[in-house]
Design an enzyme around this catalytic site. Structure first.
Site, PDB file in Angstrom:
ATOM      1  N   PHE A  83       0.971  -1.273   0.132  1.00 20.19           N
ATOM      2  CA  PHE A  83      -0.245  -0.044   0.208  1.00 20.19           C
ATOM      3  C   PHE A  83       0.858   1.183   0.111  1.00 20.19           C
ATOM      4  O   PHE A  83       1.728   1.285   0.650  1.00 20.19           O
ATOM      5  CB  PHE A  83      -0.728  -0.086   1.189  1.00 20.19           C
ATOM      6  CG  PHE A  83      -1.892   0.965   1.257  1.00 20.19           C
ATOM      7  CD1 PHE A  83      -3.097   0.851   0.492  1.00 20.19           C
ATOM      8  CD2 PHE A  83      -1.806   2.079   1.981  1.00 20.19           C
ATOM      9  CE1 PHE A  83      -4.192   1.939   0.521  1.00 20.19           C
ATOM     10  CE2 PHE A  83      -2.828   2.889   1.992  1.00 20.19           C
ATOM     11  CZ  PHE A  83      -3.923   2.937   1.221  1.00 20.19           C
ATOM     12  N   ASP A 112       1.373  -4.830   8.785  1.00 17.88           N
ATOM     13  CA  ASP A 112       0.246  -3.980   8.450  1.00 17.88           C
ATOM     14  C   ASP A 112      -1.099  -4.945   8.308  1.00 17.88           C
ATOM     15  O   ASP A 112      -1.155  -5.617   7.316  1.00 17.88           O
ATOM     16  CB  ASP A 112       0.404  -3.119   7.127  1.00 17.88           C
ATOM     17  CG  ASP A 112      -0.748  -1.917   7.190  1.00 17.88           C
ATOM     18  OD1 ASP A 112      -1.796  -2.459   7.444  1.00 17.88           O
ATOM     19  OD2 ASP A 112      -0.451  -0.781   6.629  1.00 17.88           O
ATOM     20  N   TYR A 115     -11.242   1.483  10.274  1.00 17.28           N
ATOM     21  CA  TYR A 115     -12.406   1.666   9.363  1.00 17.28           C
ATOM     22  C   TYR A 115     -12.880   0.745   8.289  1.00 17.28           C
ATOM     23  O   TYR A 115     -13.724   1.303   7.407  1.00 17.28           O
ATOM     24  CB  TYR A 115     -12.311   3.277   9.019  1.00 17.28           C
ATOM     25  CG  TYR A 115     -10.819   3.325   8.437  1.00 17.28           C
ATOM     26  CD1 TYR A 115     -10.632   3.402   7.049  1.00 17.28           C
ATOM     27  CD2 TYR A 115      -9.831   3.977   8.724  1.00 17.28           C
ATOM     28  CE1 TYR A 115      -9.392   3.508   6.367  1.00 17.28           C
ATOM     29  CE2 TYR A 115      -8.673   4.344   8.395  1.00 17.28           C
ATOM     30  CZ  TYR A 115      -8.638   4.193   6.865  1.00 17.28           C
ATOM     31  OH  TYR A 115      -7.475   4.260   6.207  1.00 17.28           O
ATOM     32  N   LYS A 116     -12.097  -0.166   8.133  1.00 19.72           N
ATOM     33  CA  LYS A 116     -12.286  -1.101   7.077  1.00 19.72           C
ATOM     34  C   LYS A 116     -13.305  -2.170   7.446  1.00 19.72           C
ATOM     35  O   LYS A 116     -14.485  -1.910   7.670  1.00 19.72           O
ATOM     36  CB  LYS A 116     -10.792  -1.449   6.371  1.00 19.72           C
ATOM     37  CG  LYS A 116     -10.074  -0.510   5.890  1.00 19.72           C
ATOM     38  CD  LYS A 116      -8.827  -0.852   5.289  1.00 19.72           C
ATOM     39  CE  LYS A 116      -8.160   0.362   4.608  1.00 19.72           C
ATOM     40  NZ  LYS A 116      -6.783   0.390   4.239  1.00 19.72           N
ATOM     41  N   ARG A 159     -11.722  -3.860  -7.658  1.00 30.25           N
ATOM     42  CA  ARG A 159     -11.666  -4.743  -6.550  1.00 30.25           C
ATOM     43  C   ARG A 159     -12.868  -4.878  -5.910  1.00 30.25           C
ATOM     44  O   ARG A 159     -13.809  -3.983  -5.734  1.00 30.25           O
ATOM     45  CB  ARG A 159     -10.640  -3.942  -5.568  1.00 30.25           C
ATOM     46  CG  ARG A 159     -10.307  -4.515  -4.590  1.00 30.25           C
ATOM     47  CD  ARG A 159      -9.305  -3.736  -3.626  1.00 30.25           C
ATOM     48  NE  ARG A 159      -9.706  -2.689  -2.987  1.00 30.25           N
ATOM     49  CZ  ARG A 159      -9.122  -1.891  -2.071  1.00 30.25           C
ATOM     50  NH1 ARG A 159      -8.007  -2.185  -1.825  1.00 30.25           N
ATOM     51  NH2 ARG A 159      -9.822  -0.914  -1.692  1.00 30.25           N
TER      52      ARG A 159
HETATM   53  C1  LIG Z   1      -5.939   1.535   4.371  1.00 28.12           C
HETATM   54  C2  LIG Z   1      -4.430   1.277   4.407  1.00 28.12           C
HETATM   55  C3  LIG Z   1      -3.683   2.158   5.060  1.00 28.12           C
HETATM   56  C4  LIG Z   1      -4.354   3.592   5.572  1.00 28.12           C
HETATM   57  O1  LIG Z   1      -3.613   4.202   6.614  1.00 28.12           O
HETATM   58  P1  LIG Z   1      -3.888   5.766   7.005  1.00 28.12           P
HETATM   59  O2  LIG Z   1      -3.082   6.154   7.756  1.00 28.12           O
HETATM   60  O3  LIG Z   1      -5.208   5.312   7.775  1.00 28.12           O
HETATM   61  O4  LIG Z   1      -4.390   6.531   5.791  1.00 28.12           O
HETATM   62  C5  LIG Z   1      -2.216   1.865   5.496  1.00 28.12           C
HETATM   63  N1  LIG Z   1      -1.992   0.648   5.039  1.00 28.12           N
HETATM   64  C6  LIG Z   1      -2.834  -0.232   4.342  1.00 28.12           C
HETATM   65  C7  LIG Z   1      -1.954  -1.694   4.148  1.00 28.12           C
HETATM   66  C8  LIG Z   1      -4.025  -0.049   4.156  1.00 28.12           C
HETATM   67  O5  LIG Z   1      -4.829  -0.669   3.387  1.00 28.12           O
END
Ligand SMILES: *Cc1c(COP(=O)(O)O)cnc(C)c1O
Length: 430
Positions: free
Chosen positions: A138, A215, A240-241, A390
């Protein structure tokens, strides 16, 4: 256009809508759907892996915190609020992350937590000068790694994982040696959904003397995570996911207990201070997971996470995983039946055990198809670069008939060519 990637599931389903209805009737998590807000009943929402739906109880719960906690309690409410990070952290540890009490805290965003824990971990190995990151991770993870490399004069080693199949353990092994201090890796790949073997990666890194920072953003609440059992040292992730905590709800961080006292994070804020309200002259980090906190937590978005977490606990991650796996298998099966001849192919691991709760389909017109699905067919999913659609049917509130209808609408749309009338330019947010 190969259909090979699709063949593994054909045969499990008969492809009829009746069958999807039967799965819905037999679904042990079917009761959860009504615990979420469905403001547009006809909208099929397959983006719960980007922003989970709003739980029905959240608005009132947050309103109570606003009116009673803030409005009436004022500053006195902090006597209670001050412990929420730890309390919610312990619940996440027990029900979602497979960790122990005192090992998880809510704090900041995933990006910031990644930076804090990576920095602290790098301090442990000052004689090692390399940081490993998945070239396809990401973006925020790659950017944080690039920044750390620049700030600390480290070399960045990229592992080129397969866009569709995810991290190859042998490619990772090839970059690990006694120069590597830290590996940053996603448990579930954000684009393809590929699931990394956490125990194997941890063991491999340990052998090379490196730490791994996981992560868990696309894993938490979708697949069982066993941080203790799989020998994980460090992790961060979003709420939030699949955890449905709402836009920008605070992220979590995990540090294995024996490691905690050896780590110092770079943002030395007062929420990480021993005896915080003594207001001492110099920073002295508190024992335990709170030393990784920084400043005042956002209580309103922390509150929004509380009812959502209750739902995940009630459902149980094992049941969510079982349903999510089956929803994904159904989507792949129907895509194989209906979409392969329209130019789609699977861009996720074929083996359902090898992916999280979302799947990805490749199509050269993925961007315009994604837009047309949202604008004209009432199906919300994600476009992801390059040329990928996706589909994230969150198991908490997605029905098997939703997946059936979404794939049915997709085949009709693409067959009609309606998407080709849209402009090719991409929007600011995809
Ligand atoms: C959604 C996501 C993030 C988002 O990070 P934020 O700091 O909340 O914007 C980070 N890493 C991964 C792998 C994600 O899928």
């Amino acid at each position: 256009m190969t259909t090979d990637a699709f063949t593994s599931v054909v045969g499990r389903f008969d492809g009829t809508r009746d069958e999807a209805e039967r799965y819905d009737r037999a679904d042990p998590l079917g009761f959860l759907r009504d615990r979420f807000v469905h403001a547009e009943p006809d909208l099929i929402y397959l983006d719960g892996n980007s922003l989970g739906r709003l739980p029905a109880a959240t608005a009132d719960f947050v309103a109570d915190v606003v009116r009673d906690g803030w409005g009436r309690g004022l500053i006195r409410s902090w006597n209670d609020w001050i412990d929420w990070s730890g309390r919610i952290g312990d619940r996440l540890a027990a029900h979602v992350l497979g960790a122990g009490p005192g090992e998880v805290a809510l704090s900041d965003s995933t990006t910031v937590n990644l930076y804090k824990l990576a920095w602290a971990a790098l301090d442990l190995a000052p004689h090692r000068h390399a940081l490993v990151v998945d070239a396809d991770d990401f973006p925020t993870n790659r950017y944080v790694a690039q920044g750390l490399a620049r700030q600390r004069g480290l070399s960045l080693r990229l592992v080129h994982s397969d866009l569709d199949r995810g991290m190859d353990l042998e490619r990772l092994r090839a970059v690990l040696d006694d120069e590597v201090a830290l590996v940053i890796l996603s448990h579930v790949a954000y684009r393809s959904g590929a699931l990394a073997d956490m125990a194997a990666v941890n063991a491999m890194a340990r052998e090379a003397g490196a730490l791994v920072l996981w992560d868990l953003s696309h894993a938490a609440g979708a697949v069982p995570v066993r941080l203790t059992e799989d020998g994980a040292d460090l992790a961060v992730g979003c709420t939030y996911k699949y955890l449905n905590g709402g836009p920008g709800s605070p992220a979590f961080l995990y540090v294995r207990r024996p490691l905690q006292r050896r780590l110092r994070q770079p943002v030395q804020g007062w929420f990480g201070q021993r005896d915080q309200f003594a207001m001492a002259a110099d920073f002295d980090p508190v024992e335990g997971i709170d030393r990784f906190l920084t400043g005042t937590p956002p209580m309103l978005s922390t509150a929004a996470l509380v009812p959502a977490l209750g739902l995940v606990e009630e459902a149980g991650v094992d049941r969510l995983r079982a349903k999510g796996r089956l929803l994904g298998e159904l989507a792949v099966d129907l895509a194989a039946r209906w979409l392969a001849s329209l130019g789609f192919r699977l861009a996720s691991p074929e083996d359902p055990d090898g992916r999280g709760s979302h799947i990805t389909l490749w199509h050269p017109e993925a961007w315009r198809i994604c837009r047309a699905l949202a604008d004209e067919a009432g199906v919300v999913c994600d476009y992801r670069e390059p040329d990928r659609l996706r589909i994230g049917p969150s198991p908490a509130y997605t029905r098997f008939t939703d997946v059936w209808d979404a794939l049915d609408r997709t085949r009709r749309l693409v067959d009609s060519g309606r998407h080709t009338r849209l402009p090719r330019e991409k929007a600011r947010i995809t």
